[in-house]
Motif scaffolding. Sequence first.
Motif, PDB file in Angstrom:
ATOM      1  N   ALA A 166      26.081  43.214  41.758  1.00  0.00           N
ATOM      2  CA  ALA A 166      25.161  42.475  42.634  1.00  0.00           C
ATOM      3  C   ALA A 166      23.728  42.947  42.439  1.00  0.00           C
ATOM      4  CB  ALA A 166      25.586  42.632  44.088  1.00  0.00           C
ATOM      5  N   ALA A 167      23.533  44.245  42.264  1.00  0.00           N
ATOM      6  CA  ALA A 167      22.182  44.779  42.061  1.00  0.00           C
ATOM      7  C   ALA A 167      21.577  44.244  40.772  1.00  0.00           C
ATOM      8  CB  ALA A 167      22.230  46.300  42.043  1.00  0.00           C
ATOM      9  N   VAL A 168      22.375  44.179  39.706  1.00  0.00           N
ATOM     10  CA  VAL A 168      21.890  43.652  38.429  1.00  0.00           C
ATOM     11  C   VAL A 168      21.542  42.169  38.561  1.00  0.00           C
ATOM     12  CG1 VAL A 168      22.568  43.133  36.057  1.00  0.00           C
ATOM     13  CG2 VAL A 168      23.119  45.361  37.045  1.00  0.00           C
ATOM     14  N   LEU A 169      22.370  41.428  39.302  1.00  0.00           N
ATOM     15  CA  LEU A 169      22.112  40.004  39.505  1.00  0.00           C
ATOM     16  C   LEU A 169      20.834  39.791  40.314  1.00  0.00           C
ATOM     17  CD1 LEU A 169      25.758  38.827  40.289  1.00  0.00           C
ATOM     18  CD2 LEU A 169      24.414  38.197  38.293  1.00  0.00           C
ATOM     19  N   GLN A 198      32.341  37.993  44.683  1.00  0.00           N
ATOM     20  CA  GLN A 198      31.686  38.641  45.825  1.00  0.00           C
ATOM     21  C   GLN A 198      30.306  39.135  45.425  1.00  0.00           C
ATOM     22  OE1 GLN A 198      32.993  38.832  49.055  1.00  0.00           O
ATOM     23  NE2 GLN A 198      30.818  39.324  49.414  1.00  0.00           N
ATOM     24  N   ALA A 199      30.159  39.607  44.187  1.00  0.00           N
ATOM     25  CA  ALA A 199      28.855  40.064  43.708  1.00  0.00           C
ATOM     26  C   ALA A 199      27.857  38.907  43.699  1.00  0.00           C
ATOM     27  CB  ALA A 199      28.983  40.667  42.312  1.00  0.00           C
ATOM     28  N   ALA A 200      28.302  37.715  43.273  1.00  0.00           N
ATOM     29  CA  ALA A 200      27.410  36.550  43.274  1.00  0.00           C
ATOM     30  C   ALA A 200      27.014  36.171  44.693  1.00  0.00           C
ATOM     31  CB  ALA A 200      28.085  35.375  42.570  1.00  0.00           C
ATOM     32  N   LEU A 201      27.985  36.228  45.618  1.00  0.00           N
ATOM     33  CA  LEU A 201      27.673  35.921  47.016  1.00  0.00           C
ATOM     34  C   LEU A 201      26.693  36.929  47.596  1.00  0.00           C
ATOM     35  CD1 LEU A 201      31.261  35.000  48.247  1.00  0.00           C
ATOM     36  CD2 LEU A 201      29.324  33.424  48.045  1.00  0.00           C
ATOM     37  N   ASP A 202      26.925  38.222  47.330  1.00  0.00           N
ATOM     38  CA  ASP A 202      26.043  39.264  47.867  1.00  0.00           C
ATOM     39  C   ASP A 202      24.627  39.135  47.319  1.00  0.00           C
ATOM     40  OD1 ASP A 202      28.231  40.222  49.218  1.00  0.00           O
ATOM     41  OD2 ASP A 202      28.580  41.924  47.880  1.00  0.00           O
ATOM     42  N   ASP A 261      33.410  31.736  50.905  1.00  0.00           N
ATOM     43  CA  ASP A 261      33.818  33.115  50.667  1.00  0.00           C
ATOM     44  C   ASP A 261      34.247  33.260  49.205  1.00  0.00           C
ATOM     45  OD1 ASP A 261      36.353  31.990  50.475  1.00  0.00           O
ATOM     46  OD2 ASP A 261      37.001  32.691  52.451  1.00  0.00           O
ATOM     47  N   ARG A 262      34.592  34.484  48.804  1.00  0.00           N
ATOM     48  CA  ARG A 262      34.899  34.727  47.399  1.00  0.00           C
ATOM     49  C   ARG A 262      36.166  34.009  46.953  1.00  0.00           C
ATOM     50  NH1 ARG A 262      36.300  41.214  47.592  1.00  0.00           N
ATOM     51  NH2 ARG A 262      38.111  41.113  48.976  1.00  0.00           N
ATOM     52  N   ARG A 263      37.120  33.826  47.871  1.00  0.00           N
ATOM     53  CA  ARG A 263      38.336  33.092  47.525  1.00  0.00           C
ATOM     54  C   ARG A 263      37.992  31.643  47.146  1.00  0.00           C
ATOM     55  NH1 ARG A 263      43.836  33.406  49.287  1.00  0.00           N
ATOM     56  NH2 ARG A 263      43.256  35.120  50.688  1.00  0.00           N
ATOM     57  N   ASP A 264      37.154  31.018  47.977  1.00  0.00           N
ATOM     58  CA  ASP A 264      36.756  29.633  47.723  1.00  0.00           C
ATOM     59  C   ASP A 264      35.940  29.516  46.439  1.00  0.00           C
ATOM     60  OD1 ASP A 264      36.020  26.775  48.508  1.00  0.00           O
ATOM     61  OD2 ASP A 264      34.042  27.740  48.514  1.00  0.00           O
ATOM     62  N   LEU A 265      34.998  30.437  46.238  1.00  0.00           N
ATOM     63  CA  LEU A 265      34.131  30.379  45.069  1.00  0.00           C
ATOM     64  C   LEU A 265      34.942  30.588  43.785  1.00  0.00           C
ATOM     65  CD1 LEU A 265      31.245  29.965  44.179  1.00  0.00           C
ATOM     66  CD2 LEU A 265      30.801  32.404  44.560  1.00  0.00           C
ATOM     67  N   ALA A 266      35.885  31.518  43.817  1.00  0.00           N
ATOM     68  CA  ALA A 266      36.745  31.749  42.651  1.00  0.00           C
ATOM     69  C   ALA A 266      37.600  30.524  42.349  1.00  0.00           C
ATOM     70  CB  ALA A 266      37.630  32.963  42.882  1.00  0.00           C
ATOM     71  N   ALA A 267      38.125  29.895  43.394  1.00  0.00           N
ATOM     72  CA  ALA A 267      38.956  28.698  43.206  1.00  0.00           C
ATOM     73  C   ALA A 267      38.151  27.555  42.625  1.00  0.00           C
ATOM     74  CB  ALA A 267      39.584  28.297  44.537  1.00  0.00           C
ATOM     75  N   ARG A 268      36.899  27.393  43.075  1.00  0.00           N
ATOM     76  CA  ARG A 268      36.062  26.311  42.540  1.00  0.00           C
ATOM     77  C   ARG A 268      35.769  26.542  41.057  1.00  0.00           C
ATOM     78  NH1 ARG A 268      30.806  25.872  45.333  1.00  0.00           N
ATOM     79  NH2 ARG A 268      31.193  27.775  46.500  1.00  0.00           N
ATOM     80  N   ALA A 269      35.477  27.790  40.696  1.00  0.00           N
ATOM     81  CA  ALA A 269      35.201  28.107  39.294  1.00  0.00           C
ATOM     82  C   ALA A 269      36.449  27.894  38.441  1.00  0.00           C
ATOM     83  CB  ALA A 269      34.704  29.532  39.171  1.00  0.00           C
TER      84      ALA A 269
END
Length: 275
Positions: A166-169, A198-202, A261-269
């Motif tokens: 997340a810091a790098v992003l 989760q890193a993308a969300l954060d 949330d990360r579950r939803d974002l992972a499923a969409r990807a």
Amino acid sequence: MSAPPRELATAPAPGHTLHPTHPGVPPFAERAGWAPWSPCGPDCLPAAGPTAHLRVARRLAVLLGVLVAAPLLLVPARPTLYRLLLRAAGVRVRVEGTLGRGGLVVANHLSWVDVLALGVLAPVRMVAKAEVAHWPLIGPLAARTGALFVERARLRGLPGVVAATAAVLRAGDTVGVFPEGTTWCGSASGPFRRAPFQAALDAGVPVRPVRITMTLPDGRPTTAGSFLGDETLATALLRVLRLPRLHCTLTVLAPLAPTGDRRDLAARAERAIAG
């Protein structure tokens, strides 16, 4: 007495045709804990082709030549270096679409080719298992381009990896990751791990899905470029070097907003890449 054979789920993932010899995918509850797992192995690969000693020797010589010149190419023209390395190995890269700047790039994982192919798109800092740092060719390149190495056996270290990513992003860098966590043959694919999302969300950055496919020059899909099971990198590399040519296509898909949330974002990807 050996355990009775377990019944495997044989339905392919959405958008995929199951390879005729694919062993199938067991239920998630039967897999080895949280660690990435794939049933893909030698049975997913095509029959061995001609040894092509002269072709292999010629390509190895060109690869070494490109590596010698790498220090001059790496900083000013990193995508050019990756394209040259793949071309020397007999791999032609085709890019469909344009990758935006920054964000989390996620792709399906087939082979060692994927790592270099994503580097053709743009300077990408890869999240990779720690063993990759010791691989010839790919390891030194990954280290010099700022790869984030992960000890997959240390589950307790996962929050730290997410925070570092997340810091790098947030700093504006583009980070690449293979959410399946291990290679699949392409005729079947694995579930996406949620931690990278989760890193993308954060960081509040978009997720940029990329679909990777490999074909022969006549357009037929092939698993010949895959890196599967317990085989070594050298074995997978030599199989590619023996081929007359391998085509790797990167299809850049629409970016996904960092919402839910990360579950939803992972499923969409995962749905986007499965097509």
